[in-house]
Design a protein around this motif. Structure first.
Motif, mmCIF file in Angstrom:
data_model
loop_
_atom_site.group_PDB
_atom_site.id
_atom_site.type_symbol
_atom_site.label_atom_id
_atom_site.label_comp_id
_atom_site.label_asym_id
_atom_site.label_seq_id
_atom_site.Cartn_x
_atom_site.Cartn_y
_atom_site.Cartn_z
ATOM 1 N N LYS A 129 5.463 10.667 -15.962
ATOM 2 C CA LYS A 129 5.527 9.220 -16.671
ATOM 3 C C LYS A 129 6.858 8.485 -16.659
ATOM 4 C CE LYS A 129 1.484 8.943 -19.538
ATOM 5 N NZ LYS A 129 0.971 10.229 -19.729
ATOM 6 N N SER A 130 8.013 9.312 -16.567
ATOM 7 C CA SER A 130 9.329 8.857 -16.678
ATOM 8 C C SER A 130 9.467 8.226 -15.258
ATOM 9 C CB SER A 130 10.138 9.700 -17.088
ATOM 10 O OG SER A 130 10.142 10.885 -16.092
ATOM 11 N N LYS A 131 8.815 8.296 -14.197
ATOM 12 C CA LYS A 131 8.996 7.600 -12.936
ATOM 13 C C LYS A 131 8.090 6.530 -12.886
ATOM 14 C CE LYS A 131 11.047 12.256 -11.362
ATOM 15 N NZ LYS A 131 12.276 12.065 -11.456
ATOM 16 N N SER A 132 8.631 5.706 -11.906
ATOM 17 C CA SER A 132 7.912 4.335 -11.509
ATOM 18 C C SER A 132 7.259 4.697 -10.183
ATOM 19 C CB SER A 132 8.635 3.155 -11.452
ATOM 20 O OG SER A 132 9.201 2.582 -12.636
ATOM 21 N N LEU A 133 6.041 4.190 -10.013
ATOM 22 C CA LEU A 133 5.342 4.103 -8.624
ATOM 23 C C LEU A 133 5.489 2.739 -8.174
ATOM 24 C CD1 LEU A 133 4.117 5.300 -6.019
ATOM 25 C CD2 LEU A 133 1.667 5.050 -7.438
ATOM 26 N N ILE A 134 6.250 2.731 -6.930
ATOM 27 C CA ILE A 134 6.553 1.085 -6.500
ATOM 28 C C ILE A 134 5.304 0.993 -5.207
ATOM 29 C CG2 ILE A 134 8.215 -0.481 -5.240
ATOM 30 C CD1 ILE A 134 10.376 1.810 -6.397
ATOM 31 N N SER A 135 4.698 -0.326 -5.393
ATOM 32 C CA SER A 135 3.818 -0.758 -4.059
ATOM 33 C C SER A 135 4.580 -2.104 -3.634
ATOM 34 C CB SER A 135 2.470 -0.914 -4.694
ATOM 35 O OG SER A 135 1.880 0.092 -5.114
ATOM 36 N N PHE A 136 4.065 -2.522 -2.464
ATOM 37 C CA PHE A 136 4.930 -3.480 -1.600
ATOM 38 C C PHE A 136 3.946 -4.222 -0.791
ATOM 39 C CE2 PHE A 136 5.100 0.484 0.777
ATOM 40 C CZ PHE A 136 4.698 -0.003 1.948
ATOM 41 N N ILE A 137 4.320 -5.280 -0.436
ATOM 42 C CA ILE A 137 3.874 -6.062 0.456
ATOM 43 C C ILE A 137 4.890 -6.855 1.272
ATOM 44 C CG2 ILE A 137 1.748 -6.912 -0.859
ATOM 45 C CD1 ILE A 137 3.611 -9.479 -0.860
ATOM 46 N N GLY A 138 4.506 -7.234 2.378
ATOM 47 C CA GLY A 138 5.436 -8.066 3.309
ATOM 48 C C GLY A 138 5.203 -9.423 2.885
ATOM 49 N N ALA A 139 6.433 -9.970 2.828
ATOM 50 C CA ALA A 139 6.158 -11.674 2.609
ATOM 51 C C ALA A 139 5.477 -12.342 3.744
ATOM 52 C CB ALA A 139 7.458 -12.378 2.400
ATOM 53 N N PRO A 140 4.771 -13.501 3.348
ATOM 54 C CA PRO A 140 3.924 -14.124 4.662
ATOM 55 C C PRO A 140 4.780 -14.012 5.972
ATOM 56 C CG PRO A 140 3.443 -15.343 2.669
ATOM 57 C CD PRO A 140 4.497 -14.116 2.229
ATOM 58 N N TRP A 141 5.936 -15.052 5.875
ATOM 59 C CA TRP A 141 6.894 -14.956 6.934
ATOM 60 C C TRP A 141 7.007 -13.666 7.894
ATOM 61 C CZ3 TRP A 141 8.839 -18.448 10.411
ATOM 62 C CH2 TRP A 141 9.640 -17.923 11.283
ATOM 63 N N THR A 142 7.422 -12.793 7.320
ATOM 64 C CA THR A 142 7.860 -11.525 7.748
ATOM 65 C C THR A 142 6.467 -10.993 8.515
ATOM 66 O OG1 THR A 142 9.717 -10.986 6.601
ATOM 67 C CG2 THR A 142 8.368 -9.120 7.626
ATOM 68 N N LEU A 143 5.144 -11.363 7.889
ATOM 69 C CA LEU A 143 3.832 -10.920 8.267
ATOM 70 C C LEU A 143 3.800 -11.566 9.724
ATOM 71 C CD1 LEU A 143 1.863 -9.972 5.392
ATOM 72 C CD2 LEU A 143 3.058 -8.466 6.891
ATOM 73 N N ILE A 144 4.006 -12.958 9.455
ATOM 74 C CA ILE A 144 3.615 -13.967 10.629
ATOM 75 C C ILE A 144 4.429 -13.554 11.877
ATOM 76 C CG2 ILE A 144 3.923 -16.296 11.585
ATOM 77 C CD1 ILE A 144 2.987 -17.124 8.618
ATOM 78 N N VAL A 145 5.725 -13.068 11.657
ATOM 79 C CA VAL A 145 6.377 -12.633 12.921
ATOM 80 C C VAL A 145 5.906 -11.573 13.675
ATOM 81 C CG1 VAL A 145 8.658 -11.391 13.319
ATOM 82 C CG2 VAL A 145 8.720 -13.356 11.752
#
Ligand code: CP3
Length: 336
Positions: A129-145
């Motif tokens: 519980k004392s640790k975070s679970l980070i999720s992520f996405i690529g921003a639109p521009w970086t995905l478009i590249v």
């Protein structure tokens, strides 16, 4: 509440450390799984293995947060493009089809990514519980590249290719924002505690287009995250002194520095935000003395304000895991 969430939400100054690409090729335990799973997308869709890989660095090191093992290109995959990772040449996507892309359906998208959500669920249940679970996405521009294959091998963008698509670009960005918000929501529902938005290729955007292609899309996604009450870290890599404009316009909870940003400059100019990272991952290829010297500069600069210790980009595959362990120990024991 985990230290990372405390820092981002309440701006409490406590120790917190994690590294981008902490689950990856520099770890022999990752390589063992990877060698038996040649198809990278399939590996990301194997919930049990994805969870196991996410937890590998947590078992080895004294880290505060886990980042889910997946990839920003899982979104173009779920929107119908074929994604292939070939050794040495980076990711390759099949040709972009605008009509097919615009017809993408929410339920098919979420179904295709359901193994990622299952991996988050499994991992959150196993993680302290004392640790975070980070999720992520690529921003639109970086995905478009990647989706439109606009980057030349030497790192320049093919502006003509972009000019041809100018009319379509806004439409693509808006559609991506919609699906990225669905992906964020699904990840939160599965147990994610923090979101990081990677705009790894923001540095390629011509200055006059930064508003349209970087600040505005990041701000729209950030507003969505704020409504969901999930703390969010942005990473507009490579935009140099425009980090200040980005921060003032987008107003993220956290902002990850790249190695080009001087920490003293960041401390002065980036206000009302928690600073994360900055240390050049190349330094970890040098000897311990250089690593300590490099790390000290960041830790000292941000000593009396909330700061998340991290890097200016992902850990390199050549990194010696023992050096990572010693760097974390140095950070934990730092009093100077
Ligand atoms: O540990 C973590 O950080 C979580 C997992 C993660 C991966 N990719 C796994 C991965 C995260 C957060 C990403 C983000 C990502 N993916 C970004 C943004 C961050 C950045 O590095 O700028 C980008 C641009 C990608 C796209 C991507 N995926 C590239 C360019 C590559 C190949 C080259 C490279 O840098 O590794 C990947 C493959 C990839 N994603 C690997 C891993 C562990 C290596 C896969 C392998 O074993 O061959």
């Amino acid at each position: 509440m985990s230290n990372l969430n405390k820092i981002l939400l309440n701006k409490i100054n406590c120790k917190s450390v994690w590294f981008m690409r902490q689950a990856g090729r520099y770890l022999p335990e990752f390589q063992r799984i990877r060698s038996k799973n040649q198809d990278f997308v399939k590996l990301c869709l194997n919930s049990e293995l994805s969870s196991e890989i996410t937890l590998q660095p947590i078992e080895r090191f004294d880290l505060d947060s886990a980042i889910i093992f997946s990839d920003i290109l899982m979104v173009p995959y779920a929107l119908g493009q074929n994604v292939k990772f070939t050794k040495g040449s980076g990711p390759k996507l099949s040709d972009f089809n605008l009509n097919q892309f615009l017809k993408s359906e929410e339920n098919i998208f979420s179904d295709k990514l359901s193994p990622v959500y299952k991996a988050i669920d499994i991992t959150r249940k196993k993680l302290k519980k004392s640790k975070s679970l980070i999720s992520f996405i690529g921003a639109p521009w970086t995905l478009i590249v990647y989706m439109l294959n606009v980057k030349e091998d030497k790192g320049e963008i093919n502006l003509r290719k972009l000019q041809d698509k100018k009319k379509e670009l806004n439409q693509i960005i808006e559609t991506l924002i919609n699906f990225l918000c669905i992906h964020i929501k699904n990840q939160i529902n599965a147990g994610a505690d923090v979101i990081q938005i990677f705009d790894s290729w923001a540095g390629l955007i011509p200055t006059k287009n930064l508003n349209d292609y970087c600040y505005t899309p990041n701000a729209k996604i950030l507003n969505f995250c704020r409504k969901q009450k999930i703390p969010t870290i942005c990473f507009p890599k490579g935009i140099r002194e425009r980090y200040e404009d980005f921060n003032d316009i987008v107003k993220p909870d956290g902002i990850n520095l790249d190695p080009d940003i001087d920490p003293a400059w960041a401390r002065e100019k980036l206000r009302n935000v928690v600073i994360q990272g900055g240390l050049n991952p190349n330094i970890l290829l040098k000897d311990d003395e250089d690593i300590i010297k490099g790390a000290t500069k960041y830790i000292r600069t941000f000593k009396d304000i909330p700061y998340v210790f991290n890097l200016g980009h992902g850990l390199l595959p050549e990194t010696d895991p023992d050096k990572v362990g010693r760097l974390i120990k140095f950070y934990r024991n730092f009093n100077g």
